[in-house]
Design a protein around this motif. Structure first.
Motif, mmCIF file in Angstrom:
data_model
loop_
_atom_site.group_PDB
_atom_site.id
_atom_site.type_symbol
_atom_site.label_atom_id
_atom_site.label_comp_id
_atom_site.label_asym_id
_atom_site.label_seq_id
_atom_site.Cartn_x
_atom_site.Cartn_y
_atom_site.Cartn_z
ATOM 1 N N LEU A 147 0.825 -1.208 0.000
ATOM 2 C CA LEU A 147 0.000 0.000 0.000
ATOM 3 C C LEU A 147 0.862 1.262 0.000
ATOM 4 O O LEU A 147 0.599 2.215 -0.742
ATOM 5 N N GLU A 148 1.902 1.257 0.823
ATOM 6 C CA GLU A 148 2.799 2.417 0.877
ATOM 7 C C GLU A 148 3.444 2.666 -0.486
ATOM 8 O O GLU A 148 3.523 3.800 -0.957
ATOM 9 N N ALA A 149 3.876 1.594 -1.131
ATOM 10 C CA ALA A 149 4.583 1.732 -2.411
ATOM 11 C C ALA A 149 3.657 2.285 -3.491
ATOM 12 O O ALA A 149 4.004 3.245 -4.192
ATOM 13 N N VAL A 150 2.479 1.704 -3.636
ATOM 14 C CA VAL A 150 1.607 2.131 -4.743
ATOM 15 C C VAL A 150 0.986 3.495 -4.454
ATOM 16 O O VAL A 150 0.714 4.267 -5.382
ATOM 17 N N ALA A 151 0.784 3.813 -3.171
ATOM 18 C CA ALA A 151 0.255 5.138 -2.831
ATOM 19 C C ALA A 151 1.269 6.211 -3.207
ATOM 20 O O ALA A 151 0.935 7.210 -3.834
ATOM 21 N N HIS A 170 -9.354 -2.937 8.701
ATOM 22 C CA HIS A 170 -8.337 -2.981 7.641
ATOM 23 C C HIS A 170 -8.456 -1.824 6.655
ATOM 24 O O HIS A 170 -7.449 -1.282 6.211
ATOM 25 N N LEU A 171 -9.691 -1.467 6.310
ATOM 26 C CA LEU A 171 -9.850 -0.372 5.343
ATOM 27 C C LEU A 171 -9.333 0.936 5.935
ATOM 28 O O LEU A 171 -8.669 1.715 5.252
ATOM 29 N N LYS A 172 -9.610 1.164 7.200
ATOM 30 C CA LYS A 172 -9.121 2.392 7.847
ATOM 31 C C LYS A 172 -7.591 2.425 7.846
ATOM 32 O O LYS A 172 -6.975 3.459 7.563
ATOM 33 N N MET A 173 -6.998 1.279 8.158
ATOM 34 C CA MET A 173 -5.534 1.181 8.122
ATOM 35 C C MET A 173 -5.013 1.534 6.727
ATOM 36 O O MET A 173 -4.074 2.318 6.565
ATOM 37 N N ALA A 174 -5.643 0.961 5.705
ATOM 38 C CA ALA A 174 -5.189 1.216 4.328
ATOM 39 C C ALA A 174 -5.319 2.701 3.978
ATOM 40 O O ALA A 174 -4.404 3.301 3.410
ATOM 41 N N CYS A 175 -6.455 3.296 4.338
ATOM 42 C CA CYS A 175 -6.655 4.715 4.032
ATOM 43 C C CYS A 175 -5.642 5.595 4.750
ATOM 44 O O CYS A 175 -5.153 6.589 4.198
ATOM 45 N N THR A 176 -5.330 5.241 5.977
ATOM 46 C CA THR A 176 -4.354 6.020 6.740
ATOM 47 C C THR A 176 -2.994 5.998 6.046
ATOM 48 O O THR A 176 -2.309 7.026 5.952
ATOM 49 N N ILE A 177 -2.619 4.832 5.529
ATOM 50 C CA ILE A 177 -1.350 4.742 4.789
ATOM 51 C C ILE A 177 -1.397 5.637 3.546
ATOM 52 O O ILE A 177 -0.480 6.412 3.290
ATOM 53 N N VAL A 178 -2.489 5.537 2.788
ATOM 54 C CA VAL A 178 -2.568 6.315 1.539
ATOM 55 C C VAL A 178 -2.620 7.815 1.844
ATOM 56 O O VAL A 178 -2.033 8.630 1.118
ATOM 57 N N LEU A 179 -3.290 8.187 2.940
ATOM 58 C CA LEU A 179 -3.354 9.605 3.328
ATOM 59 C C LEU A 179 -1.969 10.171 3.630
ATOM 60 O O LEU A 179 -1.771 11.392 3.615
ATOM 61 N N GLY A 180 -0.999 9.285 3.882
ATOM 62 C CA GLY A 180 0.376 9.736 4.108
ATOM 63 C C GLY A 180 0.993 10.374 2.871
ATOM 64 O O GLY A 180 1.961 11.137 2.978
ATOM 65 N N CYS A 181 0.472 10.048 1.696
ATOM 66 C CA CYS A 181 1.033 10.673 0.485
ATOM 67 C C CYS A 181 -0.009 11.132 -0.530
ATOM 68 O O CYS A 181 0.359 11.577 -1.607
ATOM 69 N N ARG A 182 -1.301 11.041 -0.190
ATOM 70 C CA ARG A 182 -2.297 11.624 -1.097
ATOM 71 C C ARG A 182 -3.197 12.585 -0.327
ATOM 72 O O ARG A 182 -3.450 12.386 0.866
ATOM 73 N N HIS A 183 -3.724 13.557 -1.042
ATOM 74 C CA HIS A 183 -4.564 14.583 -0.445
ATOM 75 C C HIS A 183 -5.828 13.949 0.142
ATOM 76 O O HIS A 183 -6.361 12.996 -0.406
#
Lengths: 247, 247
Positions: A147-151, A170-183
């Motif tokens: 997730l970190e890589a593709v985000a 799990h979805l919240k975890m995934a979103c939190t990771i993506v929010l680290g590099c997307r608006h």
């Protein structure tokens, strides 16, 4: 040689099957599959011998299909969506060396990313990743790293198995990771029960997606930096021009 | 409202179309598309008005279809593979606000990753990325960054548009990036002219893939660390157990 067909039936509606899949099922006497998926097609293919197995009995299901085919009976093993994308084709081929009389033919189908994407508009019109959030067979640390890589690399992300009764967060975890590099306003979409009874879809921000409760029949789409909401549609442009959501 | 259908016709063979796509094309009087794709379906849908446009005339093609629909003529715009994955659905929806009388319906289809994957076995049975190597609309530095990210995170990689007459060395560049974090013996596959005349497939190592010449009708598959060759098949297991190719 006896043929075993591993057939992707698409999201569930009869008309979203390929003509090839329909013809194969018409020509097979025995159809093997997970109970829920068998129920989706049973009415369209009467007079068949159906063998159903419950969830998580994947290896037993594949062995039943291989044994039925080895006995000389034209057999199909069905998967929802595509037969390859998180489908049974891989497991069948791993077991195949134990069944020298069987020849396997893999019949592709419309996976949830494509069927759900079409309902939302065109979220997948640029480079994309499909990642399952199920940690039954994949360590969570590997899922996080993917997730970190593709985000960070700005791929559109499609999430399968976003949650289940045992994995609510799990979805919240995934979103939190993506929010680290997307608006936080990145355009996202969810589709539930694609092409089946109870179909629902919603376009929302990444920030709002993080708070959603989903289930195992939901497919999640996270746009890239270029993805837009145009009227009721989620649309990813074919290339890079301006960046509406850059940090 | 007048409907415009954006239809994914799959890889080319009639039987790999969904029943929905077939019915939509039967019901539309006008079918718009790139010349090569129109030729794939023309014999199966006689007595239609066909409008063909050459390659790279994508916006003109979409506008023609939107205008035809706006005039009240039931119209389909066809795409090879899926209508969303590098298909025309995105561009049509971007142009749609200029055609207030038109309603768009996106009909999904079997994209080359799924159709080619089925021929190779089951390369896509775990998390995957689809990346186009065409730099017409995406800067090469972004393509490189995406390849680096997904290679390092161990996703199965499916490459679209691996090369063309003007871009002969793109596949080699991509393989060199992936070789930076995957073993040279990583199992890879290529499929050319999926489901069409001249279909060819080959399973080979990542090192050998780097030396291959391909064309725009070739789809490339690069396995993850777990992908195996089992007899004539390329198979990615559903999860992580041992790592046959770790560095």
């Amino acid at each position: 040689m006896n043929d075993l067909y591993v057939v992707g039936i698409g999201p569930g509606a009869y008309e979203k099957m390929t003509l090839e899949a329909i013809r194969v099922l018409e020509n097979c006497q025995t159809i093997v599959g997970y109970t829920v998926y068998i129920d989706l097609i049973r009415d369209h293919f009467p007079d068949k011998t159906y063998i159903t197995t419950p969830m998580r009995q994947e290896e037993a299901r594949c062995r039943m299909a291989l044994e039925k085919a080895a006995s000389g009976c034209p057999t199909a093993l069905i998967c929802s969506g595509d037969s390859g994308v998180y489908g049974m084709a891989g497991l069948v081929l791993e077991l195949l060396p134990g069944y020298p009389k069987v020849r396997v033919k893999v019949i592709p189908g419309v996976t949830a990313a494509l069927a759900g994407g079409a309902l939302l508009g065109a979220p997948l019109a640029h480079d994309l990743a499909i990642i399952s959030l199920s940690d039954l067979l994949t360590p969570m640390e590997k899922i996080r790293a993917k997730l970190e890589a593709v985000a960070a690399a700005d791929l559109v992300i499609c999430l399968y198995n976003p949650s289940s009764k045992k994995r609510k967060d799990h979805l919240k975890m995934a979103c939190t990771i993506v929010l680290g590099c997307r608006h936080k306003d990145t355009v996202c979409g969810i589709v539930k029960n694609i092409g089946r009874k109870g179909q629902e879809l919603k376009i929302l921000t990444l920030e709002a997606l993080a708070e959603m409760e989903t289930d195992m029949f939901t497919t999640v789409f996270i746009g890239n930096s270029q993805t837009k909401k145009i009227g009721p549609y989620m649309v990813t442009p074919r290339g890079y021009t301006v960046a509406p959501h850059t940090r």
